[in-house]
Design an enzyme around this catalytic site. Structure first.
Site, PDB file in Angstrom:
ATOM      1  N   LEU A 100      28.759  24.977  43.312  1.00 30.91           N
ATOM      2  CA  LEU A 100      28.788  24.068  43.410  1.00 30.91           C
ATOM      3  C   LEU A 100      28.724  23.224  44.276  1.00 30.91           C
ATOM      4  O   LEU A 100      28.378  24.007  45.634  1.00 30.91           O
ATOM      5  CB  LEU A 100      30.460  24.136  44.066  1.00 30.91           C
ATOM      6  CG  LEU A 100      31.353  24.677  42.344  1.00 30.91           C
ATOM      7  CD1 LEU A 100      32.681  24.549  42.291  1.00 30.91           C
ATOM      8  CD2 LEU A 100      30.856  24.061  41.130  1.00 30.91           C
ATOM      9  N   HIS A 116      34.064  37.659  39.836  1.00 32.08           N
ATOM     10  CA  HIS A 116      32.834  38.518  40.029  1.00 32.08           C
ATOM     11  C   HIS A 116      32.338  39.796  39.804  1.00 32.08           C
ATOM     12  O   HIS A 116      33.712  40.557  39.717  1.00 32.08           O
ATOM     13  CB  HIS A 116      31.660  37.565  41.681  1.00 32.08           C
ATOM     14  CG  HIS A 116      30.973  38.425  41.797  1.00 32.08           C
ATOM     15  ND1 HIS A 116      29.417  37.815  41.405  1.00 32.08           N
ATOM     16  CD2 HIS A 116      30.029  39.918  42.332  1.00 32.08           C
ATOM     17  CE1 HIS A 116      28.315  38.421  41.777  1.00 32.08           C
ATOM     18  NE2 HIS A 116      28.858  39.620  41.968  1.00 32.08           N
ATOM     19  N   ASP A 153      29.392  33.700  46.970  1.00 28.42           N
ATOM     20  CA  ASP A 153      30.247  34.975  46.509  1.00 28.42           C
ATOM     21  C   ASP A 153      30.559  35.513  47.434  1.00 28.42           C
ATOM     22  O   ASP A 153      31.102  36.781  47.577  1.00 28.42           O
ATOM     23  CB  ASP A 153      28.842  35.751  46.328  1.00 28.42           C
ATOM     24  CG  ASP A 153      28.773  35.737  44.653  1.00 28.42           C
ATOM     25  OD1 ASP A 153      29.850  35.036  43.963  1.00 28.42           O
ATOM     26  OD2 ASP A 153      28.154  36.416  43.740  1.00 28.42           O
ATOM     27  N   GLU A 182      39.200  42.285  34.083  1.00 26.33           N
ATOM     28  CA  GLU A 182      38.713  41.193  34.893  1.00 26.33           C
ATOM     29  C   GLU A 182      39.686  39.975  33.960  1.00 26.33           C
ATOM     30  O   GLU A 182      40.558  39.101  34.480  1.00 26.33           O
ATOM     31  CB  GLU A 182      37.486  40.102  34.150  1.00 26.33           C
ATOM     32  CG  GLU A 182      35.848  40.642  35.247  1.00 26.33           C
ATOM     33  CD  GLU A 182      34.975  39.721  34.973  1.00 26.33           C
ATOM     34  OE1 GLU A 182      34.101  40.382  35.623  1.00 26.33           O
ATOM     35  OE2 GLU A 182      34.277  39.705  33.827  1.00 26.33           O
TER      36      GLU A 182
HETATM   37  C1  GRF Z   1      32.011  37.633  34.020  1.00 23.70           C
HETATM   38  O1  GRF Z   1      31.692  38.935  33.905  1.00 23.70           O
HETATM   39  C2  GRF Z   1      32.445  36.840  35.715  1.00 23.70           C
HETATM   40  O2  GRF Z   1      32.325  37.740  36.388  1.00 23.70           O
HETATM   41  C3  GRF Z   1      30.526  36.605  35.422  1.00 23.70           C
HETATM   42  O3  GRF Z   1      30.368  36.133  34.228  1.00 23.70           O
HETATM   43  C4  GRF Z   1      31.340  36.422  33.438  1.00 23.70           C
HETATM   44  C5  GRF Z   1      31.458  35.828  32.240  1.00 23.70           C
HETATM   45  O4  GRF Z   1      31.951  35.810  31.581  1.00 23.70           O
HETATM   46  N1  GRF Z   1      31.218  35.543  37.032  1.00 23.70           N
HETATM   47  P1  GRF Z   1      33.077  34.925  29.899  1.00 23.70           P
HETATM   48  O5  GRF Z   1      32.216  33.769  29.864  1.00 23.70           O
HETATM   49  O6  GRF Z   1      34.015  35.163  30.633  1.00 23.70           O
HETATM   50  O7  GRF Z   1      32.554  36.267  28.983  1.00 23.70           O
END
Ligand code: GRF
Length: 219
Positions: A100, A116, A153, A182
């Site tokens: 960004l 991440h 990061d 996630e």
């Molecule tokens: C995820 O693994 C996130 O950690 C990384 O990019 C990936 C995106 O996956 N930054 P999605 O497009 O949400 O399926």
């Protein structure tokens, strides 16, 4: 926070890929107690799965492609304009593959998060963090939600969740477990920010407890 959208924080999700994290946020935002609404989806690739998911959910969804805007500066100036036009409170990078601009980071101090797929600072800056963790032979990996700062990061960590790496893990099996983590961790972090339960003290982030229902009801 909790400002626009019927008292809910207005969240913009920036995504370049499949959009499974966006889908997790859209699902979570639909639950009645969610303190946020997804107000805008921005992508930098017209054909990204994430943009289809945003449109499918009826959320204003815009592709701001660098090639159409001529330069990264012009593209990101347009992204900032859209974030402001849609009165966004929080910005979530959910697989957004560009750094960004300082202008965007400065416009939303401590209001931009990134997810991440590793336990930062391990595998910071990598677009293939899961494969690199597997190749490195780490025994534990996971995912991190952190605030976005000028350093890639490296912003203060809000949440991390870990998973062991199994001897028989493949990129597919390990990726599936990390993505499942996630999809729980990112909505949790957005809820914490939307309800102002994130207190930042330098590199340290304190997570404040939710007010108890009796305290909220008053005497
Ligand atoms: C995820 O693994 C996130 O950690 C990384 O990019 C990936 C995106 O996956 N930054 P999605 O497009 O949400 O399926």
């Amino acid at each position: 926070m909790v400002s626009g959208s019927g008292g809910k924080a207005r969240v913009a999700v920036l995504a370049s890929g499949t959009g499974t994290n966006l889908a997790a946020l859209l699902r979570d935002a639909e639950t009645p107690d969610a303190p946020y609404a997804v107000a805008l989806v921005l992508g930098n690739r017209q054909d990204a799965g994430a943009l289809h998911k945003g449109r499918g959910a009826g959320v204003p969804t815009v592709a701001v492609e660098r090639t159409s805007w001529g330069s990264r500066a012009a593209q990101q100036a347009e992204m900032l304009r859209l974030l402001q036009e849609h009165e966004v409170d929080l910005v979530v990078l959910a697989g957004f593959d560009q750094i960004l601009s300082v202008d965007i980071v400065d416009a939303f101090p401590d209001r931009i998060v990134n997810i991440h797929p590793s336990l930062l600072p391990a595998f910071a800056g990598s677009l293939h963090a899961i494969a690199e963790a597997l190749a490195y032979g780490v025994k534990v990996t996971g995912c991190t939600v952190h605030l976005v700062t000028a350093d890639l990061d490296a912003g203060p960590i809000i949440l991390q969740e870990a998973t062991p790496v199994r001897d028989d893990d493949t990129l597919e099996t390990l990726s599936a477990r990390i993505h499942a983590l996630e999809h729980l961790t990112l909505p949790r972090a957005v809820r914490l920010l939307a309800t102002r339960r994130v207190k930042i003290d330098g590199r340290h982030v304190l997570l404040l407890a939710a007010p108890s229902p009796s305290a909220a009801a008053g005497p």
